[in-house]
Write an enzyme that holds these catalytic residues in place. Structure first.
Site, PDB file in Angstrom:
ATOM      1  N   LYS A 104      -1.340  18.322   6.456  1.00  9.55           N
ATOM      2  CA  LYS A 104      -2.212  18.404   5.275  1.00  9.55           C
ATOM      3  C   LYS A 104      -3.572  17.722   5.484  1.00  9.55           C
ATOM      4  O   LYS A 104      -4.592  18.211   5.012  1.00  9.55           O
ATOM      5  CB  LYS A 104      -1.515  17.803   4.050  1.00  9.55           C
ATOM      6  CG  LYS A 104      -0.339  18.638   3.548  1.00  9.55           C
ATOM      7  CD  LYS A 104       0.269  18.034   2.297  1.00  9.55           C
ATOM      8  CE  LYS A 104       1.482  18.844   1.848  1.00  9.55           C
ATOM      9  NZ  LYS A 104       2.054  18.345   0.601  1.00  9.55           N
ATOM     10  N   ASP A 140      -0.572  19.913  -5.343  1.00  9.70           N
ATOM     11  CA  ASP A 140       0.644  19.146  -5.673  1.00  9.70           C
ATOM     12  C   ASP A 140       0.507  18.421  -7.014  1.00  9.70           C
ATOM     13  O   ASP A 140       1.442  18.395  -7.818  1.00  9.70           O
ATOM     14  CB  ASP A 140       0.958  18.134  -4.575  1.00  9.70           C
ATOM     15  CG  ASP A 140       1.434  18.803  -3.289  1.00  9.70           C
ATOM     16  OD1 ASP A 140       2.027  19.897  -3.380  1.00  9.70           O
ATOM     17  OD2 ASP A 140       1.216  18.238  -2.205  1.00  9.70           O
TER      18      ASP A 140
END
Ligand code: ATR
Length: 282
Positions: free
Chosen positions: A66, A102
């Site tokens: 990420k 998220d």
């Protein structure tokens, strides 16, 4: 022409994203495909830079990539920039764009399954100080919580993370958690405790207020020991599967041009997959 997207990271074999996006592609009759691409960290920067050449319109990014994905973006949305991490990439006029969804998934799931969870916005208690915690803290601060208490086994990690967010985020040693429980509107587990194969999160929840919400971002097992204990106390509980479903919405919209719905039927499909693999209960 088929629009191709994939989940990238290492490992990706366990990922439920192909099931999630595959469900939506079928439900909306879209000519698209969602694949798995095992991408080790050492090859990640090159992979993301060459997405278009590989025939992809975009991708999801999971551990350990990420931060690497973020570092090669031409454009990052506000969440990705704040977290220094991206989990959703897409191409716009040849430019590589990225978002971190998220935190959106976390709050959208609470909005959908525990309406009123943010009515007071006084104190949120977050356990853990890794990447998942960072996204959750960012989302809670963005939602306007006056105080986010960040408790972690390694206090220094909580202090470092808290510093990124300013005075509303306060670090706390993990063994002091019970001292702030009485103030918490919401308790969120962002540690790996309770995950299948890990020790359970062992807290005395009796100190929470009756209206508190207890949430876990772990979803294997779906019903973690923490959620089981919280339900036994009569607290509203929110599991980690909903966050997974909701975090996929912005990516699907970018890639395929349809805002997909998180429905009970979709959830049933994912729950069935967890059941088939013996991952419902601890
Ligand atoms: P992620 O990026 O997925 O959030 P991570 O960075 O590995 O994962 O973070 C895992 C979190 O679980 C950390 O907050 C970790 O605490 P430390 O920072 O002290 O390592 C927490 N954690 C893992 N095992 C734990 C344990 N046995 N007791 C308490 N916290 C634990």
């Amino acid at each position: 022409m088929t629009v191709r997207v994939c989940i990238t990271g290492q490992p990706v074999s366990y990922s439920r994203s192909p099931l999630l996006h595959g469900y939506w592609l079928k439900a909306y009759g879209i000519d698209g495909a969602y694949a798995r691409e095992e991408v080790p960290a050492a090859e990640a920067a090159d992979f993301y830079r060459s997405l278009a050449a590989r025939g992809y319109a975009g991708c999801n990014v999971t551990a350990p990539n990420k931060e690497i994905a973020f570092s090669v973006l031409d454009e990052a949305d506000e969440s990705a920039a704040a977290l220094g991490a991206a989990n959703t990439l897409w191409l716009e006029d040849g430019r590589l764009c990225g978002a971190s969804t998220d935190g959106y998934g976390f709050t959208a799931n609470l909005d959908a399954t525990a309406p009123g969870w943010d009515a007071e916005r006084r104190t949120a208690l977050v356990l853990g100080a890794g990447g998942a915690s960072r996204a959750v803290v960012h989302a809670l601060v963005g939602r306007g919580f006056g105080r986010v208490v960040l408790a972690n086994r390694t206090l220094e990690r909580a202090e470092v993370l808290a510093r990124l967010f300013g005075p509303s985020v306060r670090p706390l040693a993990f063994d002091q958690v019970e001292t702030v429980m009485g103030d918490a509107d919401i308790l969120v587990n962002c540690t790996s405790l309770g995950m299948k194969g890990s020790a359970p999160l062992d807290l005395d929840l009796g100190k929470l207020r009756a209206e508190s919400v207890v949430s876990d971002i772990v979803y294997v097992p779906l019903v973690t020991p923490l959620l089981k204990a919280a339900a036994a106390h009569g607290f509203r509980t929110v599991d980690g599967l909903g966050m997974l479903l909701h975090q996929g919405v912005p990516g699907f919209r970018r890639w395929f041009g349809v805002t997909p719905e998180v429905t009970a039927d979709l959830r049933d499909v994912l729950v069935e997959d967890l059941r088939a693999k013996g991952q419902l209960e601890a």
